[in-house]
Design a protein around this motif. Structure first.
Motif, short mmCIF file in Angstrom:
data_model
loop_
_atom_site.label_atom_id
_atom_site.label_comp_id
_atom_site.label_asym_id
_atom_site.label_seq_id
_atom_site.Cartn_x
_atom_site.Cartn_y
_atom_site.Cartn_z
N LYS A 1 78.37 23.87 -8.80
CA LYS A 1 78.23 25.31 -9.04
C LYS A 1 76.78 25.68 -9.35
CE LYS A 1 82.72 25.80 -11.29
NZ LYS A 1 83.35 26.16 -12.56
N GLY A 2 76.43 26.90 -9.01
CA GLY A 2 75.14 27.42 -9.41
C GLY A 2 75.10 27.62 -10.92
N HIS A 3 73.91 27.66 -11.48
CA HIS A 3 73.81 27.85 -12.93
C HIS A 3 72.52 28.59 -13.27
CE1 HIS A 3 71.63 24.07 -12.22
NE2 HIS A 3 70.87 24.47 -13.22
N TYR A 4 72.50 29.19 -14.42
CA TYR A 4 71.31 29.86 -14.93
C TYR A 4 71.03 29.32 -16.32
CZ TYR A 4 74.69 32.62 -17.53
OH TYR A 4 75.71 33.00 -18.35
N ASP A 5 69.79 29.48 -16.74
CA ASP A 5 69.41 29.05 -18.07
C ASP A 5 68.22 29.87 -18.54
OD1 ASP A 5 69.53 27.61 -20.44
OD2 ASP A 5 69.70 25.69 -19.43
N ASP B 1 72.15 27.36 -24.87
CA ASP B 1 72.93 26.14 -25.09
C ASP B 1 74.11 26.07 -24.13
OD1 ASP B 1 73.29 23.70 -26.33
OD2 ASP B 1 74.57 24.50 -27.91
N LYS B 2 73.87 26.48 -22.90
CA LYS B 2 74.90 26.52 -21.86
C LYS B 2 75.06 25.14 -21.22
CE LYS B 2 75.84 29.19 -17.69
NZ LYS B 2 77.19 29.65 -17.90
N GLU B 3 76.28 24.69 -21.05
CA GLU B 3 76.54 23.41 -20.41
C GLU B 3 76.81 23.62 -18.93
OE1 GLU B 3 79.67 21.36 -22.43
OE2 GLU B 3 78.53 21.19 -24.28
N TYR B 4 76.22 22.77 -18.11
CA TYR B 4 76.45 22.80 -16.67
C TYR B 4 76.26 21.40 -16.11
CZ TYR B 4 71.36 23.31 -16.80
OH TYR B 4 70.03 23.14 -17.09
N ASP B 5 76.88 21.14 -14.97
CA ASP B 5 76.77 19.83 -14.33
C ASP B 5 75.39 19.66 -13.73
OD1 ASP B 5 79.39 19.18 -14.94
OD2 ASP B 5 80.16 20.03 -13.08
N ILE B 6 74.87 18.46 -13.85
CA ILE B 6 73.59 18.12 -13.25
C ILE B 6 73.87 17.15 -12.12
CG2 ILE B 6 71.34 17.04 -13.59
CD1 ILE B 6 71.54 17.85 -16.53
N PRO B 7 73.55 17.55 -10.88
CA PRO B 7 73.78 16.64 -9.76
C PRO B 7 72.80 15.48 -9.80
CG PRO B 7 72.66 18.60 -9.02
CD PRO B 7 72.98 18.82 -10.46
#
Length: 135
Positions: free
Chosen positions: A79-83, A107-113
């Motif tokens: 997924k796309g993400h913002y920070d 402090d947003k969690e997102y997957d890192i490819p």
């Protein structure tokens, strides 16, 4: 793109469209036309900075990375993400600057490819301090 709002405020922004695809692969013909792994087509950023040399410089950075694939077969979609990051800095004199930087302010969690195929998550909020000395 940069825009000086007034004497102390600066806005800048960027957008990148990157269509990186595999033309052909002799080892695996099914990969032809697929997106390269770990390469989002859309990336954007925006920075707003307040600069007052007598007090401090404050910068807020917003970043976006669009949808991408974690593999060359384009089966594992990330997924796309913002920070958002925040930096406050103060020059002590013409040679020394102190700064406090907060990465991932939300402090947003997102997957890192990653190429290994392991499931990794963002590190979360990280706060660092720096001292820059120039001579």
């Amino acid at each position: 793109m940069k825009y000086k709002i007034d004497k102390q405020w600066l806005w800048s922004g960027s957008y990148t469209f990157n269509k990186s695809t595999i033309d052909e692969d002799e080892a695996d013909a099914t990969l032809g036309g697929n997106d390269l792994s770990l390469q989002p087509r859309h990336k954007a950023g925006m920075v707003i900075t307040y600069e007052n040399p007598k007090l401090f410089t404050l910068s807020l950075l917003l970043r976006y990375a669009g949808v991408m694939y974690a593999d060359l077969h384009n089966t594992d979609k990330v997924k796309g993400h913002y920070d958002c990051d925040l930096k406050i800095a103060r020059e002590l004199n013409e040679n020394i600057e102190l700064a406090l930087i907060c990465q991932s302010l939300l402090d947003k969690e997102y997957d890192i490819p990653n190429a290994s195929g392991e499931e990794l998550e963002s590190a979360g909020r990280m706060i660092t301090g720096t001292v820059t000395v120039e001579w």
